[in-house]
Write a protein that holds these residues in place. Structure first.
Motif, PDB file in Angstrom:
ATOM      1  N   GLN A 101       0.828  -1.207   0.000  1.00 55.43           N
ATOM      2  CA  GLN A 101       0.000   0.000   0.000  1.00 55.43           C
ATOM      3  C   GLN A 101       0.860   1.255   0.000  1.00 55.43           C
ATOM      4  O   GLN A 101       2.060   1.195   0.307  1.00 55.43           O
ATOM      5  CB  GLN A 101      -0.922  -0.022   1.234  1.00 55.43           C
ATOM      6  N   PRO A 102       0.285   2.391  -0.337  1.00 53.36           N
ATOM      7  CA  PRO A 102       1.056   3.642  -0.371  1.00 53.36           C
ATOM      8  C   PRO A 102       1.622   3.969   1.014  1.00 53.36           C
ATOM      9  O   PRO A 102       1.028   3.622   2.031  1.00 53.36           O
ATOM     10  CB  PRO A 102       0.015   4.693  -0.792  1.00 53.36           C
ATOM     11  N   PRO A 103       2.772   4.650   1.044  1.00 61.59           N
ATOM     12  CA  PRO A 103       3.359   5.009   2.346  1.00 61.59           C
ATOM     13  C   PRO A 103       2.490   5.981   3.138  1.00 61.59           C
ATOM     14  O   PRO A 103       2.520   5.992   4.365  1.00 61.59           O
ATOM     15  CB  PRO A 103       4.707   5.642   1.964  1.00 61.59           C
ATOM     16  N   ILE A 104       1.721   6.813   2.430  1.00 59.30           N
ATOM     17  CA  ILE A 104       0.797   7.735   3.087  1.00 59.30           C
ATOM     18  C   ILE A 104      -0.616   7.319   2.729  1.00 59.30           C
ATOM     19  O   ILE A 104      -1.017   7.365   1.555  1.00 59.30           O
ATOM     20  CB  ILE A 104       1.046   9.192   2.648  1.00 59.30           C
ATOM     21  N   MET A 105      -1.355   6.896   3.739  1.00 64.01           N
ATOM     22  CA  MET A 105      -2.693   6.373   3.510  1.00 64.01           C
ATOM     23  C   MET A 105      -3.730   7.489   3.572  1.00 64.01           C
ATOM     24  O   MET A 105      -3.559   8.462   4.322  1.00 64.01           O
ATOM     25  CB  MET A 105      -3.022   5.319   4.568  1.00 64.01           C
ATOM     26  N   PRO A 106      -4.822   7.366   2.808  1.00 60.11           N
ATOM     27  CA  PRO A 106      -5.888   8.370   2.890  1.00 60.11           C
ATOM     28  C   PRO A 106      -6.566   8.344   4.248  1.00 60.11           C
ATOM     29  O   PRO A 106      -6.644   7.298   4.887  1.00 60.11           O
ATOM     30  CB  PRO A 106      -6.863   7.940   1.781  1.00 60.11           C
ATOM     31  N   GLN A 107      -7.006   9.499   4.708  1.00 62.56           N
ATOM     32  CA  GLN A 107      -7.718   9.603   5.978  1.00 62.56           C
ATOM     33  C   GLN A 107      -9.213   9.636   5.682  1.00 62.56           C
ATOM     34  O   GLN A 107      -9.692  10.481   4.933  1.00 62.56           O
ATOM     35  CB  GLN A 107      -7.309  10.871   6.719  1.00 62.56           C
ATOM     36  N   THR A 108      -9.938   8.687   6.264  1.00 65.22           N
ATOM     37  CA  THR A 108     -11.380   8.639   6.020  1.00 65.22           C
ATOM     38  C   THR A 108     -12.102   8.151   7.251  1.00 65.22           C
ATOM     39  O   THR A 108     -11.626   7.241   7.934  1.00 65.22           O
ATOM     40  CB  THR A 108     -11.719   7.729   4.824  1.00 65.22           C
TER      41      THR A 108
END
Length: 382
Positions: free
Chosen positions: A105-112
């Motif tokens: 997964q991406p190193p910076i995850m989306p905030q939801t």
């Protein structure tokens, strides 16, 4: 908390997760496929709950992490029972060798904090992919066919990773939480925690050993349960307090079981005047009236479940419904006993009900508590 999120490799997760696949049908795909289908449905259900109760459903984020971890566990077991490994499936999904969850997964995850339309669509896709796997299994196309199984597991894995990313959840966090939950219920080694009152003054500790006589006696044409310790009557005389007799009058044995196995019981502390007065905050919060009500409440609730399950007769360690234990943990949230592992709670419950069934049959007995050995036994009382 640092240790809770120590780096976890895919191989390390698989090795630990598979130690808990201990069912007797180890060669069959049926059980893990049912679980994979069911947990995927549970994931969809969490999204549905968030839509229905958008303002009041505050457990959404934690529930999604839980359900993603459960899906991952069943996916791992399906692969293993089919002669494959999760790492192998993931590597094929990416077209290259992958050993860490972080690489997925991406190193910076989306905030939801709420399900997005994209996430919902991905979950429906995941459900569809799992459905196709079930169809192939029922048609016999997966029998002794690792290639066909891998062909179904690869798109499921890709979609699961995509769903986790869209939810803002790392699969590593889901995997770590999943292992923690598993071993909370099915530990590698059954090591009892120290007594909750180990640091309390000796005169304020629950009794490490105790014998209590429990017996029925008729008074004024009505039958009551009495208790006697060291020749002295203790507590109130008890009836079922119910329209339909159910022998709940013997329920104090559940509290004694909590003492023996959990080293906890505000009710017994009150009964034997063992409140921790030298620690005012603990006395008020952990030993006070509200804590007693919580204990009585959880005991009554468990009894309601037990009545529908033959008072847990014939059940052994690992047999109590997992949901029952999770609800108990939620019930006692905020109290010192919430730190007790679920397997200890299960032992306390099963121990108490074994004694309750004895008293129900014999109408009297000598209850013996041994906190040092974490046991409660009951024997015939003349």
């Amino acid at each position: 908390m640092k240790d809770d999120f120590a780096p976890l490799s895919i191989k390390g997760y698989v090795e630990q997760a598979l130690t808990t696949d201990q069912r007797s049908d180890a060669g069959s795909l049926t059980f893990p496929l049912l679980g994979l289908f069911g947990e995927t449905g549970s994931l969809l259900s969490e999204v549905k709950k968030k839509h229905r109760d958008r303002a009041s459903y505050i457990g959404y984020a934690g529930a999604v992490v839980d359900e993603l971890g459960d899906v991952l566990w069943y996916l791992t077991v399906v692969a293993a029972r089919g002669g494959l490994t999760l790492q192998e499936i993931i590597s094929k999904s990416f077209g290259q060798e992958v050993s860490s969850f972080a690489a997925l997964q991406p190193p910076i995850m989306p905030q939801t904090g709420s399900p997005s339309p994209t996430f919902e669509q991905t979950l429906l896709q995941l459900a569809g992919e799992v459905g196709l796997l079930i169809i192939d299994q029922e048609a016999g196309r997966l029998r002794d066919n690792q290639s066909a199984l891998a062909g179904r597991l690869i798109p499921i894995t890709r979609t699961l990773i995509k769903a986790a990313t869209e939810a803002g959840v790392t699969l590593e966090a889901a995997a770590v939480k999943n292992l923690s939950k598993i071993f909370d219920r099915w530990p590698k080694e059954r090591i009892y925690p120290a007594a909750l009152d180990a640091e309390a003054a000796e005169q304020e500790q629950l009794p490490r050993t105790l014998s209590v006589e429990v017996f029925e006696r008729e008074v004024g044409g009505k039958t009551y349960v009495f208790q006697r310790c060291n020749g002295i009557n203790i507590g109130d005389r008890l009836t079922d307090n119910a329209m339909t007799p159910d022998d709940y009058r013997f329920h104090d044995v559940f509290h004694y079981a909590y003492v023996a196995v959990l080293s906890w019981s505000p009710v017994i502390r009150g009964l034997f005047r063992l409140k921790r007065k030298s620690a005012p905050k603990i006395d008020e919060a952990q030993d006070g009236a509200r804590a007693m009500l919580i204990e009585e409440g959880v005991t009554t609730w468990i009894f309601g479940q037990a009545v529908n399950l033959n008072l847990f007769a014939g059940m052994a360690a690992g047999d109590l419904p997992f949901d029952l234990l999770k609800h108990v943990r939620q019930f006692v949230s905020g109290y010192e006993v919430e730190s007790r592992p679920l397997w200890v709670w299960e032992e306390a419950i099963l121990t108490g009900y074994a004694a309750f069934r004895f008293l129900r049959e014999h109408r009297r007995g000598l209850v013996k508590i041994d906190m040092n050995r974490h046991t409660l036994t009951v024997e015939k009382l003349p």
